[in-house]
Design an enzyme around this catalytic site. Structure first.
Site, PDB file in Angstrom:
ATOM      1  N   GLY A   1       0.789  -1.239   0.000  1.00  0.00           N
ATOM      2  CA  GLY A   1       0.000   0.000   0.000  1.00  0.00           C
ATOM      3  C   GLY A   1       0.816   1.281   0.000  1.00  0.00           C
TER       4      GLY A   1
ATOM      5  N   TRP B   1       2.144   2.925  -2.569  1.00  0.00           N
ATOM      6  CA  TRP B   1       1.692   3.856  -3.631  1.00  0.00           C
ATOM      7  C   TRP B   1       0.363   4.496  -3.216  1.00  0.00           C
ATOM      8  CZ3 TRP B   1       2.754   2.515  -9.455  1.00  0.00           C
ATOM      9  CH2 TRP B   1       4.144   2.352  -9.636  1.00  0.00           C
TER      10      TRP B   1
ATOM     11  N   ASP C   1      -5.536  -5.702  -5.011  1.00  0.00           N
ATOM     12  CA  ASP C   1      -4.386  -6.608  -4.977  1.00  0.00           C
ATOM     13  C   ASP C   1      -4.881  -7.993  -4.572  1.00  0.00           C
ATOM     14  OD1 ASP C   1      -1.062  -6.007  -4.706  1.00  0.00           O
ATOM     15  OD2 ASP C   1      -1.779  -7.974  -4.046  1.00  0.00           O
TER      16      ASP C   1
ATOM     17  N   ASP D   1      -8.284 -10.790  -7.502  1.00  0.00           N
ATOM     18  CA  ASP D   1      -7.406 -11.006  -8.654  1.00  0.00           C
ATOM     19  C   ASP D   1      -7.873 -10.110  -9.800  1.00  0.00           C
ATOM     20  OD1 ASP D   1      -6.056 -11.957 -10.875  1.00  0.00           O
ATOM     21  OD2 ASP D   1      -6.280 -14.074 -10.312  1.00  0.00           O
TER      22      ASP D   1
ATOM     23  N   ASP E   1       1.448  -1.470 -10.625  1.00  0.00           N
ATOM     24  CA  ASP E   1       2.754  -1.963 -10.168  1.00  0.00           C
ATOM     25  C   ASP E   1       2.670  -3.492 -10.042  1.00  0.00           C
ATOM     26  OD1 ASP E   1       5.390  -1.488  -9.406  1.00  0.00           O
ATOM     27  OD2 ASP E   1       4.911  -1.224  -7.281  1.00  0.00           O
TER      28      ASP E   1
ATOM     29  N   LYS F   1       4.345  -0.810 -14.511  1.00  0.00           N
ATOM     30  CA  LYS F   1       5.649  -1.452 -14.337  1.00  0.00           C
ATOM     31  C   LYS F   1       5.886  -2.425 -15.491  1.00  0.00           C
ATOM     32  CE  LYS F   1       6.521  -3.919 -10.389  1.00  0.00           C
ATOM     33  NZ  LYS F   1       7.667  -3.436  -9.591  1.00  0.00           N
TER      34      LYS F   1
HETATM   35  N1  SAM Z   1       2.901  -0.657  -5.456  1.00  0.00           N
HETATM   36  C1  SAM Z   1       2.877  -1.534  -4.279  1.00  0.00           C
HETATM   37  C2  SAM Z   1       3.227  -0.696  -3.092  1.00  0.00           C
HETATM   38  O1  SAM Z   1       3.666   0.430  -3.269  1.00  0.00           O
HETATM   39  O2  SAM Z   1       3.032  -1.150  -1.963  1.00  0.00           O
HETATM   40  C3  SAM Z   1       3.813  -2.722  -4.437  1.00  0.00           C
HETATM   41  C4  SAM Z   1       3.284  -3.719  -5.456  1.00  0.00           C
HETATM   42  S1  SAM Z   1       4.158  -5.245  -5.515  1.00  0.00           S
HETATM   43  C5  SAM Z   1       5.609  -4.807  -6.371  1.00  0.00           C
HETATM   44  C6  SAM Z   1       3.289  -6.140  -6.758  1.00  0.00           C
HETATM   45  C7  SAM Z   1       1.897  -6.578  -6.342  1.00  0.00           C
HETATM   46  O3  SAM Z   1       1.200  -7.086  -7.471  1.00  0.00           O
HETATM   47  C8  SAM Z   1       1.895  -7.699  -5.308  1.00  0.00           C
HETATM   48  O4  SAM Z   1       1.366  -7.237  -4.093  1.00  0.00           O
HETATM   49  C9  SAM Z   1       0.999  -8.786  -5.941  1.00  0.00           C
HETATM   50  O5  SAM Z   1       0.142  -9.397  -5.022  1.00  0.00           O
HETATM   51  C10 SAM Z   1       0.210  -7.958  -6.952  1.00  0.00           C
HETATM   52  N2  SAM Z   1      -0.398  -8.779  -8.001  1.00  0.00           N
HETATM   53  C11 SAM Z   1       0.192  -9.709  -8.796  1.00  0.00           C
HETATM   54  N3  SAM Z   1      -0.707 -10.302  -9.600  1.00  0.00           N
HETATM   55  C12 SAM Z   1      -1.904  -9.708  -9.345  1.00  0.00           C
HETATM   56  C13 SAM Z   1      -3.228  -9.891  -9.839  1.00  0.00           C
HETATM   57  N4  SAM Z   1      -3.496 -10.821 -10.774  1.00  0.00           N
HETATM   58  N5  SAM Z   1      -4.219  -9.130  -9.340  1.00  0.00           N
HETATM   59  C14 SAM Z   1      -3.961  -8.215  -8.379  1.00  0.00           C
HETATM   60  N6  SAM Z   1      -2.726  -7.994  -7.859  1.00  0.00           N
HETATM   61  C15 SAM Z   1      -1.708  -8.731  -8.330  1.00  0.00           C
END
Ligand code: SAM
Length: 227
Positions: free
Chosen positions: A64, A66, A84, A100, A125, A165
């Site tokens: 969280g 961002w 997320d 998802d 992200d 990203k």
């Molecule tokens: N921007 C976030 C922050 O500032 O805290 C960090 C994000 S982290 C690099 C990537 C996130 O993408 C993970 O928490 C992962 O659970 C999420 N993610 C991956 N596949 C996903 C999906 N199909 N649906 C939702 N979230 C997903």
């Protein structure tokens, strides 16, 4: 060297990098949930993406940081919708869904929240869990990017922006080409806080070329009048 020993060594290298990383320490001091906060802060410093009154959608939002940055910049005016797979711990000013993004239920949730209102900024992200098989991981990542792009094109305001990203390598140029079709301006950003050895970059699309998928109220009224 056996697989187990290799894993232990890279695990301790990661831990060493993590505990000595200046952005990890800074995040702890500044109260951010992760060092990722500085990536958005760096990009926003240059591109001025976040302003009070905006509607922001944050895809792949956990833990969280961002969202924290967005809430600060919105100054209690506007809204942040976050999705997320993992829950985003409660944060005033953020409405979140643990779900998802590839599932229809996530889109339904967003549509219900947005009603006919459009979005100023879509952030993604998202990164899938790494399997270690490079080609498979890149393919899964770009599936997420494409879905996020589809959402952005459908829901952004005409002057909206999409920050996503990406990882340089297989699939990158294809996705960049899709971004160029979708937006009048596409830039690559590599914030200082993104690790040098990582192929991670961010693509920033501004001014969507066409987004007729969401019909705004005025268009709807015109259509009804013509009927
Ligand atoms: N921007 C976030 C922050 O500032 O805290 C960090 C994000 S982290 C690099 C990537 C996130 O993408 C993970 O928490 C992962 O659970 C999420 N993610 C991956 N596949 C996903 C999906 N199909 N649906 C939702 N979230 C997903």
């Amino acid at each position: 060297m056996g697989q187990k020993a290799k894993r232990t060594k890279s695990g301790s290298a990661w831990m060493h990098e993590h505990v000595t990383d200046p952005y990890v320490k800074k995040a702890q001091l500044d109260g951010y949930r992760s060092r990722a906060a500085y990536k958005l802060l760096d990009i926003d410093k240059r591109d001025l993406l976040l302003h009070p009154g905006m509607t922001v959608v944050d895809l792949g939002a956990a833990p969280g940081s961002w969202c924290q940055v967005a809430v600060q910049k919105l100054k209690k005016k506007g809204r942040v919708l976050a999705i997320d797979l993992l829950p985003v711990a409660e944060l005033p000013g953020v409405e979140s869904l643990a779900g998802d993004f590839t599932e229809p239920s996530a889109l339904i949730w967003l549509e219900e929240k947005l009603k006919s209102g459009r979005v100023d900024l879509v952030l993604s992200d998202m990164a899938p869990n790494i399997s270690g098989v490079m080609l498979r991981d890149q393919a899964r990542h770009y599936e997420l990017c494409e879905l996020a792009l589809e959402f952005a094109v459908a829901w952004l305001k005409p002057n909206g922006a999409f920050l996503v990203k990406a990882f340089q390598g297989v699939g990158f140029e294809d996705f960049r080409a899709q971004m160029r079709l979708a937006f009048r301006q596409v830039d690559i950003r590599k914030p200082d806080s993104s690790r040098d050895r990582s192929t991670e970059v961010y693509l920033l699309g501004r001014n969507p070329n066409r987004n007729e998928s969401v019909t705004d109220d005025a268009t709807m009224t015109n259509l009804q009048n013509q009927a």
